[in-house]
Design a protein around this motif. Structure first.
Motif, PDB file in Angstrom:
ATOM      1  N   GLY A 120       0.953  -1.326  -0.015  1.00  0.00           N
ATOM      2  CA  GLY A 120       0.042  -0.045  -0.014  1.00  0.00           C
ATOM      3  C   GLY A 120       1.021   1.119  -0.065  1.00  0.00           C
ATOM      4  O   GLY A 120       2.079   1.098   0.340  1.00  0.00           O
ATOM      5  N   SER A 121       0.320   2.365  -0.334  1.00  0.00           N
ATOM      6  CA  SER A 121       0.970   3.353  -0.319  1.00  0.00           C
ATOM      7  C   SER A 121       1.326   3.918   1.145  1.00  0.00           C
ATOM      8  O   SER A 121       2.327   4.675   1.685  1.00  0.00           O
ATOM      9  CB  SER A 121       0.513   4.852  -1.014  1.00  0.00           C
ATOM     10  N   GLN A 122       0.464   3.285   2.099  1.00  0.00           N
ATOM     11  CA  GLN A 122       0.506   3.715   3.519  1.00  0.00           C
ATOM     12  C   GLN A 122       2.126   3.364   3.910  1.00  0.00           C
ATOM     13  O   GLN A 122       2.498   3.895   4.799  1.00  0.00           O
ATOM     14  CB  GLN A 122      -0.487   2.906   4.217  1.00  0.00           C
ATOM     15  N   LEU A 125       4.499   5.898   3.177  1.00  0.00           N
ATOM     16  CA  LEU A 125       4.498   7.184   3.726  1.00  0.00           C
ATOM     17  C   LEU A 125       5.060   7.046   5.233  1.00  0.00           C
ATOM     18  O   LEU A 125       5.830   7.668   5.580  1.00  0.00           O
ATOM     19  CB  LEU A 125       2.956   7.533   4.230  1.00  0.00           C
ATOM     20  N   TYR A 146      -4.498  14.121   5.837  1.00  0.00           N
ATOM     21  CA  TYR A 146      -4.814  12.634   6.269  1.00  0.00           C
ATOM     22  C   TYR A 146      -4.447  12.048   7.622  1.00  0.00           C
ATOM     23  O   TYR A 146      -3.532  12.164   7.860  1.00  0.00           O
ATOM     24  CB  TYR A 146      -4.011  12.117   4.921  1.00  0.00           C
ATOM     25  N   TYR A 195       3.945  17.790   2.831  1.00  0.00           N
ATOM     26  CA  TYR A 195       3.037  16.650   2.620  1.00  0.00           C
ATOM     27  C   TYR A 195       1.801  17.310   1.793  1.00  0.00           C
ATOM     28  O   TYR A 195       1.001  18.063   2.414  1.00  0.00           O
ATOM     29  CB  TYR A 195       2.686  15.587   3.733  1.00  0.00           C
ATOM     30  N   MET A 197      -1.730  16.086  -0.705  1.00  0.00           N
ATOM     31  CA  MET A 197      -2.551  15.372  -1.703  1.00  0.00           C
ATOM     32  C   MET A 197      -2.782  16.080  -2.633  1.00  0.00           C
ATOM     33  O   MET A 197      -4.013  16.711  -2.595  1.00  0.00           O
ATOM     34  CB  MET A 197      -3.840  14.747  -0.728  1.00  0.00           C
ATOM     35  N   ASN A 202      -7.906  13.722   0.869  1.00  0.00           N
ATOM     36  CA  ASN A 202      -8.639  13.236   1.615  1.00  0.00           C
ATOM     37  C   ASN A 202      -8.279  13.939   3.022  1.00  0.00           C
ATOM     38  O   ASN A 202      -7.238  14.206   3.354  1.00  0.00           O
ATOM     39  CB  ASN A 202      -8.002  11.823   2.158  1.00  0.00           C
ATOM     40  N   ASP A 234       1.068  12.732  -2.439  1.00  0.00           N
ATOM     41  CA  ASP A 234       0.318  11.625  -2.325  1.00  0.00           C
ATOM     42  C   ASP A 234      -0.890  11.628  -3.367  1.00  0.00           C
ATOM     43  O   ASP A 234      -1.547  12.316  -3.147  1.00  0.00           O
ATOM     44  CB  ASP A 234      -0.284  11.500  -0.885  1.00  0.00           C
ATOM     45  N   ALA A 236      -2.975   9.279  -4.157  1.00  0.00           N
ATOM     46  CA  ALA A 236      -3.884   8.060  -3.879  1.00  0.00           C
ATOM     47  C   ALA A 236      -5.185   7.929  -4.739  1.00  0.00           C
ATOM     48  O   ALA A 236      -5.548   6.810  -4.948  1.00  0.00           O
ATOM     49  CB  ALA A 236      -4.202   7.835  -2.403  1.00  0.00           C
ATOM     50  N   TYR A 237      -5.870   9.154  -4.859  1.00  0.00           N
ATOM     51  CA  TYR A 237      -7.029   9.194  -5.561  1.00  0.00           C
ATOM     52  C   TYR A 237      -6.956   9.593  -7.057  1.00  0.00           C
ATOM     53  O   TYR A 237      -8.094   9.967  -7.759  1.00  0.00           O
ATOM     54  CB  TYR A 237      -8.188  10.153  -4.828  1.00  0.00           C
ATOM     55  N   THR A 265      -1.190   4.210  -5.811  1.00  0.00           N
ATOM     56  CA  THR A 265      -1.768   3.076  -4.881  1.00  0.00           C
ATOM     57  C   THR A 265      -2.687   2.228  -6.055  1.00  0.00           C
ATOM     58  O   THR A 265      -3.567   2.986  -6.713  1.00  0.00           O
ATOM     59  CB  THR A 265      -2.472   3.258  -3.656  1.00  0.00           C
ATOM     60  N   SER A 267      -4.911   0.345  -4.368  1.00  0.00           N
ATOM     61  CA  SER A 267      -6.107   0.130  -3.528  1.00  0.00           C
ATOM     62  C   SER A 267      -7.209   0.683  -3.908  1.00  0.00           C
ATOM     63  O   SER A 267      -8.492   0.349  -4.148  1.00  0.00           O
ATOM     64  CB  SER A 267      -5.723   0.758  -2.073  1.00  0.00           C
ATOM     65  N   LYS A 268      -7.249   2.091  -4.358  1.00  0.00           N
ATOM     66  CA  LYS A 268      -8.431   2.768  -4.559  1.00  0.00           C
ATOM     67  C   LYS A 268      -9.052   2.450  -6.163  1.00  0.00           C
ATOM     68  O   LYS A 268      -9.977   2.244  -6.413  1.00  0.00           O
ATOM     69  CB  LYS A 268      -8.180   4.271  -4.391  1.00  0.00           C
ATOM     70  N   LYS A 275      -3.657  -4.625  -1.571  1.00  0.00           N
ATOM     71  CA  LYS A 275      -2.571  -3.561  -0.764  1.00  0.00           C
ATOM     72  C   LYS A 275      -1.424  -3.604  -1.414  1.00  0.00           C
ATOM     73  O   LYS A 275      -0.242  -3.877  -0.864  1.00  0.00           O
ATOM     74  CB  LYS A 275      -2.541  -4.155   0.673  1.00  0.00           C
TER      75      LYS A 275
END
Ligand SMILES: Cc1ncc(COP(=O)(O)O)c(C=O)c1O
Length: 434
Positions: A120-122, A125, A146, A195, A197, A202, A234, A236-237, A265, A267-268, A275
């Motif tokens: 995951g990108s988590q 991070l 986030y 940081y 997004m 988010n 980030d 992610a979306y 990622t 994930s989305k 993951k």
């Protein structure tokens, strides 16, 4: 050796815990989950989960069969992989990003050797927070930001400085003010990262406009020449875009490729169950991050990487993203429409162009926190939202706003979402006396 007292001490914390563990609070998400599980009739507009109906069962089943029906491919997928991740997947990820950003092959910083695959990108991070931050360092974040990354920052013991947003994203003028203040106070050398997004943030859903990206990069570059720091973008979306055009990343505007880390990622846009995330890092960070990742896990799940590599090697992935966006567009529009119809006057609604969230600001003084009358009234009406204050750092330089909330249209059907919003609007009216 006398141990210094950890910053956050609760009675249950034993003296044996590290200072990092002692600083690590309970994630607010656990509290939200408990609330949701306790009442099966509750309509949750809280979780950032993706839509069940759109999960790619057919696509994954097809490629898993392909992998396992070929003994050589099956063995390769069931063996350990490398710390940096499957090379053919890294190449595909990079090519997709080069095309999306329109930078052309060989652009500074766009290199398979700087690309890595993570859990995951988590995970990336978190690894970046470990690699970059010591207690007392400074991180600049959007205001709000986030929550899960803020948890990692809290563990690191950093000072969070936040920069408010408008509809175009992080305010470049306010970022400049904060950087100038750090320079004046002599704290600029302690700034390690900014940081942001950049796509459908988010929690607010904000997309940073093209113009704002250029302004932000100008300010960041100017100050990073005085004292170097990294920018974590980030994305992610990014793929969850329902209206308007894609915009080239901040990474693509980092002419020498030395400042921006780009995180994405699967994930989305595909499946959180796999993951799998990825990052494109400045060369200077590749070695340090891989050394930490080696200590963590020496490689993310190889099987998931082989699955995604096959999916990316055909039209399956792009087709799936298309289907996903068509389904989410309907839900996103239904959410905004229901909010406009049912919420009382004085509730501000941010209209997202993508992502999974809608951000609401209630009239001044109407608190939304977990102990507020509104939160209780919403639960009584059978609906759950995420209080806005969870998206502000516990000890930031600007106080948390208390009259906001995040709603997610990820999981529910348009009908369920509409019903949830009707219930929530009733609770808001009750608390506002309307
Ligand atoms: C902004 C943002 N970044 C990163 C992540 C991490 O996602 P994952 O680790 O599943 O890639 C999330 C998940 O919700 C997110 O909202």
């Amino acid at each position: 050796v006398k141990r210094s007292r950890p910053e956050v001490v609760t009675e249950e914390i034993e003296i044996l815990l590290s200072e990092r563990a002692a600083r690590t609070g309970e994630p607010p998400i656990n509290y939200m989950m408990e609330k949701a599980l306790g009442n099966p009739d509750l309509i949750s507009l809280a979780a950032g989960f993706v839509d069940y109906a759109t999960l790619p069962v057919k696509e994954v089943s097809q490629v898993v069969t392909e992998i396992l029906s070929d003994p050589e491919a099956g063995r390769a997928a069931l063996q350990y992989g490398t710390t940096q991740g499957l090379e053919s997947l890294r190449k595909k990820v990079l090519k997709r990003l080069i095309d999306a950003d329109g930078v052309g092959r060989g652009a500074a910083g766009y290199d398979t050797a700087h690309t890595l695959v993570t859990t995951g990108s988590q995970q990336l991070l978190y690894l970046l927070s470990e690699v970059l931050l010591d207690a007392g360092d400074i991180a600049i974040l959007e205001h709000p930001s986030y929550w899960v990354f803020m948890g990692a920052l809290r563990t690191s013991g950093v000072r969070c400085v936040t920069v408010p947003l408008d509809e175009q994203g992080m305010r470049a003028d306010l970022l400049e003010e904060k950087l100038a203040a750090l320079e004046r106070s002599g704290d600029l050398p302690r700034l390690k990262l900014i940081y942001t997004m950049s796509y459908y943030q988010n929690p607010t859903g904000t997309l940073i406009s093209d113009e704002r990206r250029s302004e932000l990069m100008k300010v960041m570059k100017a100050y990073s020449r005085k004292a170097p720091f990294y920018v974590i973008e980030d994305a992610a979306y990014r793929e969850l875009r329902y209206h308007g055009k894609d915009i080239a990343s901040l990474k693509s505007r980092d002419a020498d490729g030395k400042m921006v880390c780009y995180l994405g990622t699967f994930s989305k846009p595909f499946s959180p169950g796999l993951k799998t995330g990825y990052g494109l890092l400045p060369e200077s960070l590749v070695g340090p991050v891989l050394r930490f990742k080696g200590n963590h896990d020496f490689g993310s799940t190889n099987f998931a990487q082989h699955v995604i590599d096959r999916v990316m090697g055909t039209a399956l992935f792009e087709n799936h993203v298309q289907e996903l966006c068509d389904a989410y567009r309907v839900k996103c529009d239904a959410t905004v429409k229901a909010l406009e119809k049912y919420m009382p006057a004085g509730v501000q609604i941010m209209h997202p162009l993508g992502g999974l969230y809608v951000w609401l600001t209630l009239p001044e003084g109407v608190e939304t926190g977990p102990d507020s009358a509104l939160f209780e009234a919403a639960l009584q009406s059978g609906v759950l939202y995420v209080p806005g204050e969870f998206f502000y750092p516990v000890e930031g330089d600007i106080p948390a706003e208390r009259n906001q909330m995040r709603l997610s249209f990820g999981v529910g059907s348009p009908e369920r979402i509409r019903e949830g919003i009707q219930r929530l609007s009733g609770a808001v009216r009750q608390v506002c006396g309307q």
